[in-house]
Design a protein around this motif. Structure first.
Motif, short mmCIF file in Angstrom:
data_model
loop_
_atom_site.label_atom_id
_atom_site.label_comp_id
_atom_site.label_asym_id
_atom_site.label_seq_id
_atom_site.Cartn_x
_atom_site.Cartn_y
_atom_site.Cartn_z
N ASP A 119 1.37 -1.65 -0.02
CA ASP A 119 -0.13 0.02 -0.31
C ASP A 119 1.09 1.46 0.20
O ASP A 119 -0.01 2.59 0.12
N TYR A 120 1.91 1.38 0.08
CA TYR A 120 2.88 2.80 0.26
C TYR A 120 4.40 2.49 -0.54
O TYR A 120 5.01 4.11 -0.64
N LEU A 121 3.75 1.63 -1.75
CA LEU A 121 4.56 1.41 -3.25
C LEU A 121 4.27 2.78 -4.21
O LEU A 121 2.95 2.80 -4.10
N ASN A 137 4.35 12.72 2.28
CA ASN A 137 3.67 11.63 0.56
C ASN A 137 4.54 11.77 -0.49
O ASN A 137 4.34 11.65 -1.47
N THR A 138 5.82 11.82 -0.33
CA THR A 138 6.88 12.21 -1.24
C THR A 138 7.45 10.23 -1.13
O THR A 138 6.83 9.70 -0.51
N TYR A 139 8.33 10.48 -2.55
CA TYR A 139 8.89 9.31 -2.86
C TYR A 139 10.45 9.14 -2.15
O TYR A 139 10.31 9.69 -2.92
N THR A 191 17.89 6.93 -2.50
CA THR A 191 17.39 7.96 -3.71
C THR A 191 18.47 9.11 -4.57
O THR A 191 18.73 9.41 -6.01
N GLN A 192 20.08 9.64 -3.75
CA GLN A 192 20.92 10.44 -3.88
C GLN A 192 21.54 9.62 -5.32
O GLN A 192 21.58 9.98 -6.33
N ARG A 193 22.01 8.08 -5.39
CA ARG A 193 22.34 7.31 -6.40
C ARG A 193 21.40 6.94 -7.64
O ARG A 193 21.49 8.02 -8.52
N LYS A 194 19.66 7.42 -7.71
CA LYS A 194 18.87 7.65 -8.40
C LYS A 194 18.45 8.88 -9.10
O LYS A 194 18.88 9.35 -10.50
N LYS A 195 18.74 9.46 -8.71
CA LYS A 195 19.35 11.33 -9.24
C LYS A 195 20.96 11.84 -9.66
O LYS A 195 20.16 11.98 -11.07
N GLU A 255 14.64 -3.11 -6.77
CA GLU A 255 14.69 -1.79 -6.61
C GLU A 255 12.94 -1.45 -6.25
O GLU A 255 12.22 -1.70 -6.35
N PHE A 256 12.77 -0.35 -5.90
CA PHE A 256 10.98 -0.10 -5.11
C PHE A 256 11.28 1.72 -4.79
O PHE A 256 12.21 2.46 -4.29
N GLN A 257 10.06 2.28 -5.07
CA GLN A 257 9.93 3.37 -4.44
C GLN A 257 8.61 3.39 -3.06
O GLN A 257 7.36 2.66 -3.85
N PHE A 258 9.18 3.88 -2.07
CA PHE A 258 8.39 3.99 -0.97
C PHE A 258 7.87 5.10 -0.11
O PHE A 258 8.61 6.13 -0.31
#
Length: 637
Positions: free
Chosen positions: A58-60, A93-95, A122-126, A85-88
């Motif tokens: 529910d948080y993805l 309310n940001t991911y 997050t930083q690595r993805k940026k 990898e996933f976005q939580f």
């Protein structure tokens, strides 16, 4: 034993899990969260135990739920799963991007669940997104550069082809102007790339020269007047009377900044006006802060692009490149040149209304006598300074060699040529030169190696050597100087560039010894230095070679005359080819050049009218030089 009982045992995680920096979840195979550690609060913002009983999925990020569920299902079959990898969703309310390694408790404890060891990526993805953006920008830049370079090259090639088709004088002038314009465009592109390299390596240097804006700006504006008129755009300028003073700085770099800004304004303005305004923003002691505004009524820049237009490899939009061209380096170079002079630049713009670029640079205030030192020397000095200079031109490219030789011939220099470094060393051993113009990249032996070898020769070790190099990055320049060269001249260069380098920067003059040799060669037409070098100055050998030449050439000349009368072009070409090596040995360079023309054009049966004229001239020249050369065949008294 179920998952909750397993967790209540406690000992497995107290030291590692609770005190660790990673986020730890314990979830069952359906995704229900049975435990999470304190790191959830620090990274995701949730209070301790607040996610227990909630469902992980529910948080993805909704778009990734199906894919992550599939990963969970695959993980049930393995004891250990890595790097999922996933976005939580965070408390605000940001991911955030996370990555988990999953330990399957079914395999170890017989429980239907996972321990998820999660790390914040997050930083690595940026960084990855930024890397992709930069890579795309560089790829676009390379595509732009390729297009920008090909365009003038195609123009030069096309106009050269048209020039070979016997155009009228008017057409010829048009084609030559087009070639000149294309060459200038090409030079601008190359200079942009070299300037950026110099800036980024910290090697760009600024002069401190006296100048007056009232002299600099009007002449600069006049260069854009024709382009502006073509587009029906009004181009004007105003200069504050307070700026009618001598400033100390780098007028060439200021010129470069203004050329970039004004050319952009002309490029992007299709109707209306462009106005350049120069004011003295403030004066303090011996400093004047010059403010220059370049305002246009052009297409403008979208607000979201204003922060990126000064970045390397960037223009406001890819469509801008396609429509208007350009390398995307101009504004980057402008900003860095302004900032390196302790100045500032910013832009105010509105899309479809126009743009104003504002530059402020501090300059020291000078005096009138300072400006007098910088007045250029009159052209009448050229012949006086260049005549009888003995130059060795080391260049493997035929076109570059022809270009440099043509400049030096107009200055009445004596020129010898070498097609690689090895030949250059032999020439320096056997003859006197006032200066060596050394190409860097050549077959057999390059310019660096040749220079090092020349520096070990006596008495030629101190001869000035100037690198003529297309590789003009700071590191390439350092390599030239490290190898023992005195200076460098980047290609492409103008006659003015070469003149300044030889006579203003290095102050080279013909030596008396060299001048005597040059005068003798000019008077006699031949040069036996090559024969002397290969024979170790063996006079008997030299006399024998000269004697053989004098005996054999007259018959060949008679055969050439006969072939010319019969228009037997094949025979004429064969005869020219036959005697060409002999003219090299005798140092009859001017006559050898004519021989090459006769040989090649007779063989191809092209330019036959010129072949006819040049053959007669060649025979006459030979008959003049043979009596002089015969003196060398006589034994010494």
């Amino acid at each position: 034993m179920n998952l909750d009982h397993y967790i209540r045992k406690g000992a497995f995680y107290e030291a590692v899990v609770e005190d660790g920096s990673d986020i730890i979840f314990i979830v069952d195979f359906h995704g229900d969260i049975h435990y999470h550690n304190a790191s959830v609060r620090e990274t995701l913002g949730y209070r301790s135990r607040s996610l227990i009983g909630k469902n992980f999925f529910d948080y993805l990020q909704p778009a990734t739920v199906i894919e992550t569920r599939a990963k969970f299902k695959e993980s049930q079959k393995r004891a250990y799963t890595e790097n999922v990898e996933f976005q939580f969703r965070c408390k605000d309310n940001t991911y955030r991007f996370l990555e988990f390694n999953a330990i399957n408790l079914k395999h170890k404890e017989g429980l239907n669940g996972f321990i998820l060891d999660c790390r914040d990526i997050t930083q690595r993805k940026k960084d990855e997104v930024e890397l992709v953006r930069l890579q795309k920008a560089k790829e676009q830049f390379l595509a732009n550069i390729s297009h920008e370079i090909r365009t003038p090259i195609n123009g030069i090639a096309g106009m050269t082809n048209l020039l070979s088709q016997n155009p009228s004088p008017e057409e010829r002038e048009t084609y030559l102007n087009a070639i000149r314009h294309s060459a200038e465009n090409l030079k601008v592109i190359i200079n942009d790339i070299l300037d950026l390299a110099a800036i980024e390596s910290g090697k760009l240097r600024f002069e401190k020269i006296a100048f007056n804006l009232l002299d600099l700006l009007p002449s600069l504006i006049s260069t854009f007047t024709y382009q502006a008129k073509e587009k029906n755009t009004k181009l004007d300028y105003t200069i504050d009377e307070k700026l009618n003073k001598i400033l100390l700085g780098d007028p060439v770099r200021l010129n470069q900044i203004l050329i970039n800004l004004i050319s952009n304004a002309v490029k992007f303005t299709h109707t209306g006006s462009i106005h350049v305004t120069c004011t003295a923003e403030r004066e303090q002691r011996d400093m004047c802060w010059v403010r220059i505004e370049v305002a246009d009524t052009g297409v403008g820049i979208p607000e979201e692009k204003l922060n990126t237009i000064f970045e390397s490899f960037s223009q406001a939009d890819e469509s801008v490149t396609r429509r208007y061209g350009g390398t995307g380096l101009g504004l980057t170079i402008v900003r860095q040149m302004v900032e390196l002079q302790h100045g500032k630049i910013h832009v105010v713009s509105k899309e479809h209304v126009g743009s104003t670029f504002i530059v402020t640079i501090p300059y020291a205030i000078g005096k009138v006598k300072t400006l007098a030192k910088n007045i250029p020397k009159h052209d009448s000095l050229i012949k006086e300074r260049t005549a009888q200079l003995h130059v060795l031109l080391v260049e493997d490219n035929d076109i570059n060699r022809l270009y440099a030789k043509s400049i030096l011939k107009k200055w009445h220099c004596y020129i010898d040529v070498a097609e690689n470094g090895l030949v250059a060393i032999e020439k320096v051993k056997s003859a006197h030169f006032d200066v060596v113009l050394m190409d860097v990249q050549m077959p057999v032996m390059d310019g660096y190696e040749a220079t090092r070898a020349i520096r070990m020769l006596e008495p030629s070790a101190k001869i000035p050597i100037i690198a003529l190099t297309a590789n003009a990055t700071p590191r390439d320049i350092e390599k030239c100087l490290e190898s023992g060269m005195n200076d460098y001249l980047p290609k492409p260069f103008t006659p003015d560039d070469l003149y300044r380098k030889l006579f203003d920067d290095l102050k080279i003059k013909p030596t008396e010894d060299g001048a005597k040799k040059v005068r003798k060669i000019m008077e006699t037409g031949y040069n036996l230095e090559y024969l002397r070098s290969v024979s170790g100055n063996n006079l008997e050998f030299i006399r024998e070679m000269v004697s053989t030449f004098i005996q054999t050439i007259p018959q060949v000349l008679a055969d050439m005359k006969q072939a010319l009368e019969r228009q037997d072009w094949h025979k004429l070409s064969r005869l020219a080819h036959q005697i060409k090596p002999s003219f090299i040995l005798m140092g009859l360079d001017n006559l050898r050049t004519k021989l090459i023309f006769i040989e090649e054009n007779s063989k191809a049966e092209t330019n036959l009218g010129e072949v006819d004229r040049l053959t007669d001239e060649f025979i006459e020249n030979c008959n003049q030089v043979l009596p002089e050369l015969s003196k060398e065949a006589l034994p010494a008294p």
